[in-house]
Enzyme design. Structure first.
Site, PDB file in Angstrom:
ATOM      1  N   ARG A  78      -8.279  38.172 -26.019  1.00  0.00           N
ATOM      2  CA  ARG A  78      -7.478  37.070 -25.446  1.00  0.00           C
ATOM      3  C   ARG A  78      -8.335  35.815 -25.275  1.00  0.00           C
ATOM      4  NH1 ARG A  78      -4.557  38.513 -20.136  1.00  0.00           N
ATOM      5  NH2 ARG A  78      -3.639  36.461 -20.444  1.00  0.00           N
ATOM      6  N   GLN A 109      -0.484  29.932 -12.654  1.00  0.00           N
ATOM      7  CA  GLN A 109      -0.598  31.385 -12.812  1.00  0.00           C
ATOM      8  C   GLN A 109      -1.395  31.697 -14.074  1.00  0.00           C
ATOM      9  OE1 GLN A 109       3.471  33.357 -11.651  1.00  0.00           O
ATOM     10  NE2 GLN A 109       3.885  31.366 -12.560  1.00  0.00           N
ATOM     11  N   HIS A 127      -4.194  33.265 -10.448  1.00  0.00           N
ATOM     12  CA  HIS A 127      -4.522  34.529 -11.107  1.00  0.00           C
ATOM     13  C   HIS A 127      -5.908  34.540 -11.726  1.00  0.00           C
ATOM     14  CE1 HIS A 127       0.077  35.376 -11.506  1.00  0.00           C
ATOM     15  NE2 HIS A 127      -0.386  35.568 -10.283  1.00  0.00           N
ATOM     16  N   CYS A 155     -23.394  44.899 -14.419  1.00  0.00           N
ATOM     17  CA  CYS A 155     -23.885  43.871 -13.481  1.00  0.00           C
ATOM     18  C   CYS A 155     -25.407  43.960 -13.381  1.00  0.00           C
ATOM     19  CB  CYS A 155     -23.254  44.115 -12.102  1.00  0.00           C
ATOM     20  SG  CYS A 155     -23.917  43.061 -10.825  1.00  0.00           S
ATOM     21  N   THR A 196       7.559  29.009 -16.107  1.00  0.00           N
ATOM     22  CA  THR A 196       7.342  30.331 -15.520  1.00  0.00           C
ATOM     23  C   THR A 196       8.674  31.056 -15.394  1.00  0.00           C
ATOM     24  OG1 THR A 196       6.496  31.582 -13.621  1.00  0.00           O
ATOM     25  CG2 THR A 196       7.387  29.404 -13.147  1.00  0.00           C
ATOM     26  N   ASN A 221      11.977  24.396 -18.134  1.00  0.00           N
ATOM     27  CA  ASN A 221      11.898  25.684 -18.818  1.00  0.00           C
ATOM     28  C   ASN A 221      12.833  25.643 -20.011  1.00  0.00           C
ATOM     29  OD1 ASN A 221      11.946  28.556 -19.448  1.00  0.00           O
ATOM     30  ND2 ASN A 221      11.096  28.881 -17.403  1.00  0.00           N
ATOM     31  N   GLU A 223      14.714  28.103 -20.675  1.00  0.00           N
ATOM     32  CA  GLU A 223      15.926  28.869 -20.304  1.00  0.00           C
ATOM     33  C   GLU A 223      16.047  28.920 -18.789  1.00  0.00           C
ATOM     34  OE1 GLU A 223      14.710  32.363 -22.376  1.00  0.00           O
ATOM     35  OE2 GLU A 223      13.437  33.077 -20.729  1.00  0.00           O
TER      36      GLU A 223
END
Ligand code: OAD
Length: 266
Positions: A78, A109, A127, A155, A196, A221, A223
């Protein structure tokens, strides 16, 4: 997608007046604002070798516990995808709005860092941020670690696995982010909900909280969503077109009429 010249979008005079006169604006964004940068939204089907996985099944502490390598490699995929993306005119328009509105805050977000790259500064990352890494045990950001063959890497302080600094399903939003959001919502005159699906809490409740304290609610948006009923203004269409059009209408002195908003990738 048909090219919509931003100056051809008609906005109500009342909407323009309300935003132009607002001194406190709070914006909530979701994956939809990054869609025109080529980043699939969270609930769009995944592609390639990740097509058989459901993000909800990967972005969890349990998945990481069960298969840390798989989850780390999904985030690496990603991150590589997002790294190739650039902010689109929607991100840029919000960065401009921040400069023109005395008290402007942006809750996102998204973990893709595109708002920051676009120039926004008052950002509350609900987030987390996919380009930050933290220790899975000490929960602190780790800036660098020795190159090893371990996947995930470990770590350098306590040898536990490293993980992306993003909020997983079942995890809490960072308390600092929640506190900042509550402070911002208390004074906001205008609340934008942009790109969103309004399905995930606590973000999904922010529009109602803002409405109950008297904010004007604007949804952008493609929709309708579960919060559309709350909106005073529903602007249906791509945020990468609507937001520059709004800015050009509200502050025409800052946008020459022939400004070209299309990002180089569109
Ligand atoms: P979703 O994928 O749930 O929703 C994306 C929304 O953007 C949908 O409502 C689309 O209609 C809309 N959209 C798509 N393209 C758009 C465009 N060009 N302009 C305007 N709107 C557009 O993504 P989110 O709502 O962001 O959390 O999902 C919220 C959270 O759910 C994510 O942050 C993730 C997931 O749980 C975590 O990973 C913790």
């Amino acid at each position: 997608m048909a090219e919509i010249p931003v100056n051809s979008i008609q906005f109500s005079e009342e909407l323009i007046r309300i935003i132009r006169s607002a001194t406190h604006i709070l914006v909530l964004t979701g994956a939809g604002i990054s869609a025109e940068s080529g980043i699939p939204t969270f609930r769009e089907a995944q592609t390639g070798l990740w097509a058989k996985y459901n993000p909800e099944d990967l972005a969890t502490p349990e998945s990481f516990q069960r298969n840390p390598r798989l989850v780390w490699e999904w985030y690496t995929w990603r991150r590589d995808l997002i790294q190739k993306a650039i902010p689109n005119p929607g991100h840029l328009a919000l960065a401009v709005m921040e400069k023109l509105v005395p008290n402007f805050h942006l809750i996102t977000q998204n973990v893709d860092n595109l708002h920051r790259i676009a120039g926004s500064q008052n950002i509350i990352e609900f987030h987390g941020n996919i380009f930050q890494t933290k220790c899975s045990y000490e929960d602190i950001i780790i800036e660098s670690w020795p190159e090893t063959r371990d996947i995930p890497p470990r770590c350098p302080r306590c040898n536990h696995f490293l993980r992306p600094n993003v909020v997983w399903f079942g995890e809490s939003i960072p308390q600092q982010a929640i506190t900042s959001a509550i402070n911002c919502i208390q004074n906001c005159e205008v609340f934008f909900s942009i790109g969103t699906s309004s399905l995930v809490e606590p973000s999904a409740s922010l529009p109602l909280t803002a409405r109950l304290q008297g904010s004007v609610i604007i949804e952008i948006n493609l929709e309708h969503t579960p919060m559309t009923y709350l909106a005073d203004f529903v602007l249906k269409g791509p945020s990468g077109k609507i937001l520059p059009g709004l800015i050009a209408n509200i502050w025409p002195q800052f946008y020459p009429q022939d400004t070209n908003f299309s990002s180089s990738k569109s």
